[in-house]
Structures are given as C-alpha cells and as structure tokens.
Design an enzyme around this catalytic site. Structure first.
Site, PDB file in Angstrom:
ATOM      1  N   LEU A 195     -37.085  42.832  -1.682  1.00 28.07           N
ATOM      2  CA  LEU A 195     -36.883  41.611  -1.090  1.00 28.07           C
ATOM      3  C   LEU A 195     -36.628  41.830   0.615  1.00 28.07           C
ATOM      4  CD1 LEU A 195     -34.709  39.334  -3.458  1.00 28.07           C
ATOM      5  CD2 LEU A 195     -37.133  39.447  -3.258  1.00 28.07           C
ATOM      6  N   GLY A 240     -42.868  27.697 -12.893  1.00 29.80           N
ATOM      7  CA  GLY A 240     -42.495  26.748 -11.696  1.00 29.80           C
ATOM      8  C   GLY A 240     -43.693  26.141 -11.133  1.00 29.80           C
ATOM      9  N   GLY A 260     -29.064  43.036  -3.786  1.00 28.94           N
ATOM     10  CA  GLY A 260     -29.144  43.907  -2.433  1.00 28.94           C
ATOM     11  C   GLY A 260     -29.609  42.965  -1.195  1.00 28.94           C
ATOM     12  N   TYR A 291     -33.574  37.081 -23.108  1.00 26.65           N
ATOM     13  CA  TYR A 291     -33.044  36.301 -22.157  1.00 26.65           C
ATOM     14  C   TYR A 291     -31.506  36.525 -22.006  1.00 26.65           C
ATOM     15  CZ  TYR A 291     -31.780  31.736 -19.941  1.00 26.65           C
ATOM     16  OH  TYR A 291     -31.299  30.761 -19.136  1.00 26.65           O
ATOM     17  N   ARG A 311     -38.319  22.721 -24.658  1.00 28.39           N
ATOM     18  CA  ARG A 311     -37.022  22.358 -24.806  1.00 28.39           C
ATOM     19  C   ARG A 311     -36.948  21.065 -25.460  1.00 28.39           C
ATOM     20  NH1 ARG A 311     -34.199  24.781 -19.283  1.00 28.39           N
ATOM     21  NH2 ARG A 311     -36.367  24.485 -18.152  1.00 28.39           N
ATOM     22  N   ASP A 326     -40.520  32.337  -5.022  1.00 29.94           N
ATOM     23  CA  ASP A 326     -40.979  31.997  -6.318  1.00 29.94           C
ATOM     24  C   ASP A 326     -42.243  32.256  -6.892  1.00 29.94           C
ATOM     25  OD1 ASP A 326     -41.840  30.304  -9.052  1.00 29.94           O
ATOM     26  OD2 ASP A 326     -39.881  29.282  -8.549  1.00 29.94           O
ATOM     27  N   TYR A 365     -21.081  44.312  -8.015  1.00 30.56           N
ATOM     28  CA  TYR A 365     -21.257  44.325  -6.689  1.00 30.56           C
ATOM     29  C   TYR A 365     -20.193  43.509  -5.949  1.00 30.56           C
ATOM     30  CZ  TYR A 365     -26.010  45.947  -5.478  1.00 30.56           C
ATOM     31  OH  TYR A 365     -27.152  46.776  -5.370  1.00 30.56           O
ATOM     32  N   GLY A 391     -38.842  25.977  -9.314  1.00 30.41           N
ATOM     33  CA  GLY A 391     -38.510  25.687 -10.937  1.00 30.41           C
ATOM     34  C   GLY A 391     -37.785  24.186 -11.124  1.00 30.41           C
ATOM     35  N   SER A 436     -36.009  32.708 -13.268  1.00 25.64           N
ATOM     36  CA  SER A 436     -35.727  33.313 -14.779  1.00 25.64           C
ATOM     37  C   SER A 436     -36.452  32.339 -15.564  1.00 25.64           C
ATOM     38  CB  SER A 436     -34.472  33.620 -15.234  1.00 25.64           C
ATOM     39  OG  SER A 436     -34.662  33.829 -16.733  1.00 25.64           O
TER      40      SER A 436
HETATM   41  P1  NAD Z   1     -37.515  27.038 -14.690  1.00 25.51           P
HETATM   42  O1  NAD Z   1     -38.581  27.709 -15.483  1.00 25.51           O
HETATM   43  O2  NAD Z   1     -37.856  25.520 -14.292  1.00 25.51           O
HETATM   44  O3  NAD Z   1     -37.327  27.683 -13.443  1.00 25.51           O
HETATM   45  C1  NAD Z   1     -37.299  28.982 -13.080  1.00 25.51           C
HETATM   46  C2  NAD Z   1     -38.085  29.496 -11.875  1.00 25.51           C
HETATM   47  O4  NAD Z   1     -37.838  30.879 -11.590  1.00 25.51           O
HETATM   48  C3  NAD Z   1     -39.596  29.160 -11.952  1.00 25.51           C
HETATM   49  O5  NAD Z   1     -40.027  28.403 -10.934  1.00 25.51           O
HETATM   50  C4  NAD Z   1     -40.134  30.309 -12.222  1.00 25.51           C
HETATM   51  O6  NAD Z   1     -41.525  30.420 -11.509  1.00 25.51           O
HETATM   52  C5  NAD Z   1     -39.168  31.296 -10.998  1.00 25.51           C
HETATM   53  N1  NAD Z   1     -39.543  32.806 -11.744  1.00 25.51           N
HETATM   54  C6  NAD Z   1     -39.235  33.393 -12.612  1.00 25.51           C
HETATM   55  N2  NAD Z   1     -39.300  34.702 -12.456  1.00 25.51           N
HETATM   56  C7  NAD Z   1     -39.680  35.098 -11.294  1.00 25.51           C
HETATM   57  C8  NAD Z   1     -39.953  36.150 -10.640  1.00 25.51           C
HETATM   58  N3  NAD Z   1     -39.955  37.210 -11.235  1.00 25.51           N
HETATM   59  N4  NAD Z   1     -40.008  35.984  -9.195  1.00 25.51           N
HETATM   60  C9  NAD Z   1     -39.886  34.750  -8.658  1.00 25.51           C
HETATM   61  N5  NAD Z   1     -39.800  33.369  -9.295  1.00 25.51           N
HETATM   62  C10 NAD Z   1     -39.608  33.561 -10.492  1.00 25.51           C
HETATM   63  O7  NAD Z   1     -36.081  27.037 -15.149  1.00 25.51           O
HETATM   64  P2  NAD Z   1     -34.961  26.006 -14.925  1.00 25.51           P
HETATM   65  O8  NAD Z   1     -34.451  25.328 -16.246  1.00 25.51           O
HETATM   66  O9  NAD Z   1     -35.048  25.387 -13.705  1.00 25.51           O
HETATM   67  O10 NAD Z   1     -33.762  27.357 -14.688  1.00 25.51           O
HETATM   68  C11 NAD Z   1     -33.545  28.006 -13.503  1.00 25.51           C
HETATM   69  C12 NAD Z   1     -32.029  29.095 -13.680  1.00 25.51           C
HETATM   70  O11 NAD Z   1     -31.297  28.418 -14.381  1.00 25.51           O
HETATM   71  C13 NAD Z   1     -32.645  30.099 -14.569  1.00 25.51           C
HETATM   72  O12 NAD Z   1     -32.195  31.182 -14.235  1.00 25.51           O
HETATM   73  C14 NAD Z   1     -31.967  29.858 -15.955  1.00 25.51           C
HETATM   74  O13 NAD Z   1     -31.721  30.817 -16.831  1.00 25.51           O
HETATM   75  C15 NAD Z   1     -30.785  29.103 -15.625  1.00 25.51           C
HETATM   76  N6  NAD Z   1     -30.351  28.140 -16.734  1.00 25.51           N
HETATM   77  C16 NAD Z   1     -30.817  26.833 -16.741  1.00 25.51           C
HETATM   78  C17 NAD Z   1     -30.414  26.046 -17.687  1.00 25.51           C
HETATM   79  C18 NAD Z   1     -31.201  24.793 -18.077  1.00 25.51           C
HETATM   80  O14 NAD Z   1     -30.365  24.012 -18.872  1.00 25.51           O
HETATM   81  N7  NAD Z   1     -32.094  24.263 -17.185  1.00 25.51           N
HETATM   82  C19 NAD Z   1     -29.399  26.486 -18.677  1.00 25.51           C
HETATM   83  C20 NAD Z   1     -28.733  27.798 -18.510  1.00 25.51           C
HETATM   84  C21 NAD Z   1     -29.440  28.486 -17.239  1.00 25.51           C
HETATM   85  N1  UDP Z   2     -35.123  21.513 -30.867  1.00 27.29           N
HETATM   86  C1  UDP Z   2     -35.577  20.701 -31.837  1.00 27.29           C
HETATM   87  N2  UDP Z   2     -36.911  20.452 -31.824  1.00 27.29           N
HETATM   88  C2  UDP Z   2     -37.584  20.534 -30.666  1.00 27.29           C
HETATM   89  C3  UDP Z   2     -37.190  21.533 -29.749  1.00 27.29           C
HETATM   90  C4  UDP Z   2     -35.730  22.059 -29.607  1.00 27.29           C
HETATM   91  O1  UDP Z   2     -34.962  20.234 -32.940  1.00 27.29           O
HETATM   92  O2  UDP Z   2     -38.819  20.210 -30.539  1.00 27.29           O
HETATM   93  C5  UDP Z   2     -33.807  22.088 -31.077  1.00 27.29           C
HETATM   94  C6  UDP Z   2     -33.621  23.647 -31.061  1.00 27.29           C
HETATM   95  O3  UDP Z   2     -33.802  24.242 -32.437  1.00 27.29           O
HETATM   96  C7  UDP Z   2     -32.116  23.906 -30.673  1.00 27.29           C
HETATM   97  C8  UDP Z   2     -31.756  22.587 -29.841  1.00 27.29           C
HETATM   98  O4  UDP Z   2     -33.091  21.803 -30.203  1.00 27.29           O
HETATM   99  O5  UDP Z   2     -31.291  23.771 -31.552  1.00 27.29           O
HETATM  100  C9  UDP Z   2     -31.705  23.006 -28.287  1.00 27.29           C
HETATM  101  O6  UDP Z   2     -32.986  23.665 -27.875  1.00 27.29           O
HETATM  102  P1  UDP Z   2     -33.568  23.885 -26.488  1.00 27.29           P
HETATM  103  O7  UDP Z   2     -34.840  24.632 -26.611  1.00 27.29           O
HETATM  104  O8  UDP Z   2     -33.614  22.903 -25.728  1.00 27.29           O
HETATM  105  O9  UDP Z   2     -32.692  24.845 -25.913  1.00 27.29           O
HETATM  106  P2  UDP Z   2     -31.437  26.099 -26.492  1.00 27.29           P
HETATM  107  O10 UDP Z   2     -30.124  25.158 -26.332  1.00 27.29           O
HETATM  108  O11 UDP Z   2     -31.698  26.356 -27.843  1.00 27.29           O
HETATM  109  O12 UDP Z   2     -31.675  27.158 -25.536  1.00 27.29           O
END
Ligand code: NAD
Ligand code: UDP
Length: 314
Positions: free
Chosen positions: A60, A36, A101, A144, A185, A31, A158, A10, A74
């Site tokens: 796993l 991803g 685990g 979520y 996003r 993954d 844990y 991801g 996720s």
């Molecule tokens: P992303 O969707 O790009 O990456 C998530 C990855 O997890 C993907 O590659 C997806 O295929 C994989 N995945 C999902 N379910 C799976 C499963 N059951 N088994 C194996 N792989 C699985 O999203 P991201 O932005 O890179 O987020 C990564 C992590 O960081 C997530 O846990 C997310 O909740 C957390 N997070 C991200 C942000 C952000 O701003 N990007 C903010 C807060 C938390």
């Molecule tokens: N948002 C927006 N236009 C878009 C996409 C998102 O105005 O095309 C707003 C959304 O309503 C939120 C903020 O941008 O208030 C951030 O959204 P995002 O989906 O990036 O992440 P969040 O922080 O809500 O998880």
C-alpha cells in the site's frame, strides 16, 4: 483528519466513509470490489473523497499524510467467504499486515474490523471479550474465522512491538441499507423473500440464535472506540437475542407477507448461539445500541424493496 478505509465500497465500509465525510474528514477508499459496489460511494465522489480500485493484499502506498487507517476489507457473508476462501485468508492476513504497515509508516491510528466469528460456535454464552472461542480451523468457515483471529494477533503484535495506536472492534451481525439482497446472510435473505412472497428459508430447525445491530448504532460504537484510549478488543452488538425462527416470524409480521416458512439443512459449523456481552462497550465507551430490531428492520426494508424493483423482481 485524513482517513484510509479499506473495503470502503462495501456495506459497512461505505457507511463509515459517509460518517467520516460528514464529520469533516478526508477519506481515501481502497476496494477491489470483490464483494463491494461503487454505487455505495458514488454520492461521495464530489466530496473530499478518493476511490482507488485496489487489492489491499498488495503493498500500500498512499501519498501525503494519513491519520487513521480503518481496515474493513474482507468478504463477510458465509456464502462470500466460502466462494472466495483464499481471498478471505489473504485479506485477513496479508491485507491486515499491509494496512498495519501503512499505519505504522504514517504514524496513524489503526482499527481492525474483527468479528463475533472469532468465538466460533461458542461454549460460553453470552460472549465476553475474554472468551477465547471454539473454532474449527479446517471447516468451511475456518477461512474467515482464522483469518480474523490472525488479524487480531497481528494487530496486537503491532501495538505491543511497535507501539502502534490500535483498536479491535468485534462486530456482531450488523444490518442496514446497502447490504446485497443476494449475499446469503439471513437479513437480506428473509427480507427479500418476505417482500417477494417467496418461502422463507430457515436453516436447520431455526433454534440457532443471533443478535442484530443496526448499522448506524455500529458506526457510533466504532467512532466512540476510535476516540477512547483502549486497545483490547471490544464487542459491539445489540444484545437482543432471537432464534432464526423468531426472526422469520418477525419479518413476516412487519412486512405483512404471506410467505410460508420452509426448512432446509443447516450449514456445517453454523454457530448454535451468539450474543454479545457489551459491558466493556458500556463502561469504556458509554455505548449501547439505540435502535430496536423492529425499528431498524423498518428502516432497512425500503432499501431491499427499491433494489428488488430495480432488478425487476417486484
Ligand atoms: P462487504 O462484503 O459488504 O464489504 C467488504 C468490502 O471489502 C467489499 O467492498 C470488498 O470488495 C472489499 N474487499 C474484500 N477483499 C478486498 C481486498 N483484498 N482488497 C480491497 N478490498 C477488498 O462486507 P461488510 O459486511 O461491509 O463487512 C465489512 C467488514 O466488517 C469485514 O471486514 C467483515 O469481516 C466485518 N464484519 C462485518 C459484520 C457484519 O455483520 N456486516 C460482522 C462482523 C464483521
Ligand atoms: N440462515 C437461515 N436462512 C437463510 C440464511 C441464514 O436460517 O436463508 C441462518 C444461518 O444458518 C445462521 C443465521 O441465519 O444460523 C445467521 O446467518 P448469516 O449468514 O446471516 O450470518 P452468520 O451469523 O451465520 O455469520
């Protein structure tokens, strides 16, 4: 060290894999590619890197030693977790249990990718780690938020019951290259709309606020947290708060785009404000973000531009 990264293909997971490989470690990436993309890690295939297309909600088994488990799997964008509600709940609950685990069986250190969403639509501002949050468990975002809250509870259990060496990072909105342009996003949405000269879609009146962290700063914070002896959750985020309308104008300015701003309905339970209190990260980790939003967006826009060109849209 030998690290297992769940969700390693991801956006954030692949940047972590890069950093771990650069620091000389071996990486096993698990993954199932639900959100991803193998292209995110294809450049690592000739390094000390292994990729398995695997759903981590299943048992796993990893051959050999494991020193570190980074649980990042996720769906993470609101559109993704609303499209995959059950998968999101499963990976946050069953997937976290399996990853814990694995860490326990191997005597490995464990880190959970948690989120500012555990604070829900916060009634405390900025959000400190001690705030318990304001989450609607049955709303569309609940799949979520509650999965991550469960994941935090499981991780702490844990730690307390099995003495596992755990960390919990609460990640605030992070952006950078390798985000999917259509993940919904706000960063990829506004950047691609501005580059294409299409209308910028502000939800609601655009007064809701967020803070944006550049991915390299986040990865630095995560590495510092892994090195620290600290087991409670830590906020990692850039505390510069801006409204979505301000953010739309910033992107129009940086790109010199002629896009107009249009308004549409705000999604259900969209948090009205969000901003990290990062005093714990500063004090315990000596961490604070180094990249301004303007600088980070300028480093990210070329990636979106390239992607749109490859898609034939630019
Ligand atoms: P992303 O969707 O790009 O990456 C998530 C990855 O997890 C993907 O590659 C997806 O295929 C994989 N995945 C999902 N379910 C799976 C499963 N059951 N088994 C194996 N792989 C699985 O999203 P991201 O932005 O890179 O987020 C990564 C992590 O960081 C997530 O846990 C997310 O909740 C957390 N997070 C991200 C942000 C952000 O701003 N990007 C903010 C807060 C938390
Ligand atoms: N948002 C927006 N236009 C878009 C996409 C998102 O105005 O095309 C707003 C959304 O309503 C939120 C903020 O941008 O208030 C951030 O959204 P995002 O989906 O990036 O992440 P969040 O922080 O809500 O998880």
């Amino acid at each position: 060290m030998r690290a297992v990264v769940t969700g390693g293909a991801g956006f954030l997971g692949s940047h972590l894999c890069d950093r771990l490989i650069r620091d000389g470690h071996d990486v096993v990436c698990l993954d199932n590619l639900i959100t991803g993309n193998p292209d995110n890690v294809s450049h690592l295939m000739d390094k000390k890197f292994m990729f398995f297309n695997y759903d981590v909600t299943n048992y796993l088994f990893i051959d050999g030693k494991v020193d570190l488990v980074l649980h990042f799997a996720s769906p993470a964008s609101p559109i993704d977790y609303i499209n995959y509600p059950i998968q999101t709940l499963k990976v946050g609950s069953l997937g976290t249990h399996k990853a814990l685990g694995l860490a326990r069986a191997k005597g490995a250190k464990f880190i959970l990718a948690s989120t500012s969403e555990v604070y829900g639509d916060p009634l405390e501002h900025p959000q400190k780690e001690t705030y318990w949050g304001n989450v609607n468990p049955i709303g569309p975002r609940g799949v979520y938020d509650e999965a991550k809250r469960f994941a935090e509870a499981m991780t702490m259990a844990y730690h307390r019951s099995h003495g596992l060496d755990t960390r919990v990072v609460r990640i605030f909105n992070t952006y950078g290259p390798r985000m999917r342009v259509n993940d919904g996003r706000v960063v990829p949405a506004f950047c691609s709309q501005a580059l294409l000269g299409e209308p910028i879609t502000v939800f609601g009146d655009g007064s809701q606020t967020r803070c944006f962290t550049f991915v390299d700063d986040l990865v630095d914070g995560i590495i510092k947290l892994l090195e620290a002896d600290y087991h409670d959750p830590v906020n990692i985020g850039n505390p510069r708060e801006m409204s979505m309308l301000e953010y739309a104008r910033l992107i129009i300015n940086i790109t010199g785009s002629k896009s107009e701003i249009i308004y549409s309905d705000i999604p259900v339970d969209d948090p009205k404000k969000r901003m990290p209190d990062i005093s714990v990260a500063k004090k315990v980790l000596g961490w604070q973000p180094r990249t301004s939003v303007e600088e980070g967006m300028k480093k990210t826009l070329p990636f979106f531009e390239e992607t749109l060109r490859k898609q034939g849209r630019l």
